[in-house]
Design a protein around this motif. Structure first.
Motif, PDB file in Angstrom:
ATOM      1  N   GLN A  45       0.836  -1.311   0.082  1.00  0.00           N
ATOM      2  CA  GLN A  45       0.016  -0.020  -0.255  1.00  0.00           C
ATOM      3  C   GLN A  45       0.787   1.372   0.045  1.00  0.00           C
ATOM      4  O   GLN A  45       0.689   2.192  -0.670  1.00  0.00           O
ATOM      5  CB  GLN A  45      -1.058   0.026   1.299  1.00  0.00           C
ATOM      6  N   LEU A  46       1.921   1.245   0.900  1.00  0.00           N
ATOM      7  CA  LEU A  46       3.055   2.465   0.830  1.00  0.00           C
ATOM      8  C   LEU A  46       3.460   2.525  -0.555  1.00  0.00           C
ATOM      9  O   LEU A  46       3.509   3.750  -0.887  1.00  0.00           O
ATOM     10  CB  LEU A  46       3.958   2.305   1.981  1.00  0.00           C
ATOM     11  N   GLU A  47       3.959   1.544  -1.149  1.00  0.00           N
ATOM     12  CA  GLU A  47       4.551   1.525  -2.542  1.00  0.00           C
ATOM     13  C   GLU A  47       3.536   2.317  -3.502  1.00  0.00           C
ATOM     14  O   GLU A  47       3.706   3.115  -4.365  1.00  0.00           O
ATOM     15  CB  GLU A  47       5.053   0.181  -2.940  1.00  0.00           C
ATOM     16  N   SER A  48       2.269   1.764  -3.298  1.00  0.00           N
ATOM     17  CA  SER A  48       1.319   2.080  -4.499  1.00  0.00           C
ATOM     18  C   SER A  48       1.025   3.688  -4.039  1.00  0.00           C
ATOM     19  O   SER A  48       0.563   4.418  -4.912  1.00  0.00           O
ATOM     20  CB  SER A  48      -0.258   1.455  -4.125  1.00  0.00           C
ATOM     21  N   SER A  49       0.948   4.184  -2.716  1.00  0.00           N
ATOM     22  CA  SER A  49       0.634   5.557  -2.455  1.00  0.00           C
ATOM     23  C   SER A  49       1.459   6.366  -3.224  1.00  0.00           C
ATOM     24  O   SER A  49       1.303   7.675  -3.378  1.00  0.00           O
ATOM     25  CB  SER A  49       0.542   5.709  -1.063  1.00  0.00           C
ATOM     26  N   ALA A  50       2.755   5.940  -3.445  1.00  0.00           N
ATOM     27  CA  ALA A  50       3.816   6.918  -4.084  1.00  0.00           C
ATOM     28  C   ALA A  50       3.588   7.106  -5.573  1.00  0.00           C
ATOM     29  O   ALA A  50       3.939   8.069  -6.028  1.00  0.00           O
ATOM     30  CB  ALA A  50       5.162   6.161  -3.929  1.00  0.00           C
ATOM     31  N   LEU A  51       2.874   6.337  -6.054  1.00  0.00           N
ATOM     32  CA  LEU A  51       2.328   6.299  -7.357  1.00  0.00           C
ATOM     33  C   LEU A  51       1.167   7.528  -7.517  1.00  0.00           C
ATOM     34  O   LEU A  51       1.222   7.949  -8.757  1.00  0.00           O
ATOM     35  CB  LEU A  51       1.886   5.076  -8.080  1.00  0.00           C
ATOM     36  N   PHE A  52       0.476   7.982  -6.590  1.00  0.00           N
ATOM     37  CA  PHE A  52      -0.485   8.978  -6.817  1.00  0.00           C
ATOM     38  C   PHE A  52      -0.127  10.007  -5.749  1.00  0.00           C
ATOM     39  O   PHE A  52       0.466  10.150  -4.741  1.00  0.00           O
ATOM     40  CB  PHE A  52      -1.911   8.369  -6.140  1.00  0.00           C
ATOM     41  N   SER A  53      -0.961  11.018  -5.990  1.00  0.00           N
ATOM     42  CA  SER A  53      -0.790  12.308  -5.190  1.00  0.00           C
ATOM     43  C   SER A  53      -1.704  12.043  -3.883  1.00  0.00           C
ATOM     44  O   SER A  53      -2.458  11.292  -4.018  1.00  0.00           O
ATOM     45  CB  SER A  53      -1.499  13.646  -5.819  1.00  0.00           C
ATOM     46  N   GLU A  54      -1.362  12.688  -2.867  1.00  0.00           N
ATOM     47  CA  GLU A  54      -2.007  12.562  -1.477  1.00  0.00           C
ATOM     48  C   GLU A  54      -3.385  12.600  -1.732  1.00  0.00           C
ATOM     49  O   GLU A  54      -4.232  11.721  -1.233  1.00  0.00           O
ATOM     50  CB  GLU A  54      -1.489  13.437  -0.413  1.00  0.00           C
ATOM     51  N   GLU A  55      -3.961  13.294  -2.610  1.00  0.00           N
ATOM     52  CA  GLU A  55      -5.382  13.675  -2.870  1.00  0.00           C
ATOM     53  C   GLU A  55      -6.164  12.930  -3.632  1.00  0.00           C
ATOM     54  O   GLU A  55      -7.358  12.396  -3.183  1.00  0.00           O
ATOM     55  CB  GLU A  55      -5.421  15.326  -3.395  1.00  0.00           C
ATOM     56  N   SER A  56      -5.469  12.057  -4.392  1.00  0.00           N
ATOM     57  CA  SER A  56      -6.107  11.127  -5.315  1.00  0.00           C
ATOM     58  C   SER A  56      -6.029   9.703  -4.681  1.00  0.00           C
ATOM     59  O   SER A  56      -6.365   8.898  -5.363  1.00  0.00           O
ATOM     60  CB  SER A  56      -5.545  11.179  -6.697  1.00  0.00           C
ATOM     61  N   CYS A  57      -5.241   9.452  -3.674  1.00  0.00           N
ATOM     62  CA  CYS A  57      -4.973   8.026  -3.176  1.00  0.00           C
ATOM     63  C   CYS A  57      -6.252   7.745  -2.183  1.00  0.00           C
ATOM     64  O   CYS A  57      -6.462   8.671  -1.577  1.00  0.00           O
ATOM     65  CB  CYS A  57      -3.592   8.252  -2.413  1.00  0.00           C
ATOM     66  N   SER A  58      -6.599   6.514  -2.444  1.00  0.00           N
ATOM     67  CA  SER A  58      -7.706   6.223  -1.432  1.00  0.00           C
ATOM     68  C   SER A  58      -7.120   5.959   0.202  1.00  0.00           C
ATOM     69  O   SER A  58      -8.012   5.804   1.014  1.00  0.00           O
ATOM     70  CB  SER A  58      -8.337   4.935  -1.854  1.00  0.00           C
ATOM     71  N   PHE A  59      -5.886   6.187   0.278  1.00  0.00           N
ATOM     72  CA  PHE A  59      -5.338   5.750   1.755  1.00  0.00           C
ATOM     73  C   PHE A  59      -4.133   6.915   1.987  1.00  0.00           C
ATOM     74  O   PHE A  59      -3.603   7.183   0.734  1.00  0.00           O
ATOM     75  CB  PHE A  59      -4.912   4.387   2.134  1.00  0.00           C
ATOM     76  N   SER A  60      -3.892   7.398   3.219  1.00  0.00           N
ATOM     77  CA  SER A  60      -2.832   8.211   2.946  1.00  0.00           C
ATOM     78  C   SER A  60      -1.521   7.631   3.631  1.00  0.00           C
ATOM     79  O   SER A  60      -1.528   6.793   4.072  1.00  0.00           O
ATOM     80  CB  SER A  60      -3.219   9.393   4.138  1.00  0.00           C
ATOM     81  N   GLN A  61      -0.675   8.711   2.965  1.00  0.00           N
ATOM     82  CA  GLN A  61       0.688   7.933   3.239  1.00  0.00           C
ATOM     83  C   GLN A  61       1.150   7.865   4.729  1.00  0.00           C
ATOM     84  O   GLN A  61       1.721   6.977   5.483  1.00  0.00           O
ATOM     85  CB  GLN A  61       1.666   8.518   2.746  1.00  0.00           C
ATOM     86  N   THR A  62       0.525   9.022   5.561  1.00  0.00           N
ATOM     87  CA  THR A  62       0.698   9.122   6.984  1.00  0.00           C
ATOM     88  C   THR A  62      -0.175   8.093   7.870  1.00  0.00           C
ATOM     89  O   THR A  62       0.497   7.398   8.654  1.00  0.00           O
ATOM     90  CB  THR A  62      -0.006  10.533   7.091  1.00  0.00           C
ATOM     91  N   ASP A  63      -1.259   7.677   7.248  1.00  0.00           N
ATOM     92  CA  ASP A  63      -2.096   6.507   7.764  1.00  0.00           C
ATOM     93  C   ASP A  63      -1.226   4.987   7.594  1.00  0.00           C
ATOM     94  O   ASP A  63      -1.088   4.408   8.701  1.00  0.00           O
ATOM     95  CB  ASP A  63      -3.625   6.217   7.420  1.00  0.00           C
ATOM     96  N   ILE A  64      -0.551   5.152   6.404  1.00  0.00           N
ATOM     97  CA  ILE A  64       0.266   3.724   6.149  1.00  0.00           C
ATOM     98  C   ILE A  64       1.375   3.778   7.062  1.00  0.00           C
ATOM     99  O   ILE A  64       1.746   2.574   7.653  1.00  0.00           O
ATOM    100  CB  ILE A  64       0.490   3.776   4.773  1.00  0.00           C
ATOM    101  N   VAL A  65       2.089   4.829   7.040  1.00  0.00           N
ATOM    102  CA  VAL A  65       3.163   4.833   8.003  1.00  0.00           C
ATOM    103  C   VAL A  65       2.840   4.621   9.581  1.00  0.00           C
ATOM    104  O   VAL A  65       3.626   3.932  10.281  1.00  0.00           O
ATOM    105  CB  VAL A  65       3.981   6.136   7.925  1.00  0.00           C
ATOM    106  N   ASN A  66       1.774   5.174  10.067  1.00  0.00           N
ATOM    107  CA  ASN A  66       1.253   4.771  11.346  1.00  0.00           C
ATOM    108  C   ASN A  66       0.894   3.545  11.493  1.00  0.00           C
ATOM    109  O   ASN A  66       1.222   2.810  12.399  1.00  0.00           O
ATOM    110  CB  ASN A  66      -0.034   5.858  11.629  1.00  0.00           C
ATOM    111  N   ALA A  67       0.425   2.808  10.370  1.00  0.00           N
ATOM    112  CA  ALA A  67       0.126   1.239  10.197  1.00  0.00           C
ATOM    113  C   ALA A  67       1.191   0.433  10.566  1.00  0.00           C
ATOM    114  O   ALA A  67       1.426  -0.602  11.134  1.00  0.00           O
ATOM    115  CB  ALA A  67      -0.664   1.169   9.333  1.00  0.00           C
TER     116      ALA A  67
END
Length: 89
Positions: free
Chosen positions: A55-77
């Motif tokens: 999920q974290l790798e996938s989040s890097a492919l999109f801007s924070e706004e267009s991603c269905s999950f936030s990088q911050t939430d994933i790092v917290n996970a």
């Protein structure tokens, strides 16, 4: 005797949050630590970690706004996963 492979992982999260560690290095370090941990982590822990890292790798492919999950939430996970994995022993 358990290894300390997981001990340095919180510092990698801090470095990533501060922009001092690139995403690919963060993911690589977490995968290597989980793989090298002795005794081996239960398969369910490795599966969950892999899902979070993917999920974290996938989040890097999109801007924070267009991603269905936030990088911050994933790092917290990742941090939550670390706490639970350390509690194993």
């Amino acid at each position: 005797m358990p290894s300390d492979q997981l001990n340095p992982l919180p510092a990698t999260l801090d470095a990533f949050r501060q922009g001092a560690l690139p995403l690919n290095a963060l993911v690589q370090q977490w995968r290597a630590a989980a793989e090298g941990h002795e005794p081996a982590l239960p398969q369910r822990y490795r599966d969950v970690l892999e899902r979070i890292l993917t999920q974290l790798e996938s989040s890097a492919l999109f801007s924070e706004e267009s991603c269905s999950f936030s990088q911050t939430d994933i790092v917290n996970a990742l941090n939550d996963w670390w706490v639970k994995a350390r509690a194993l022993g």
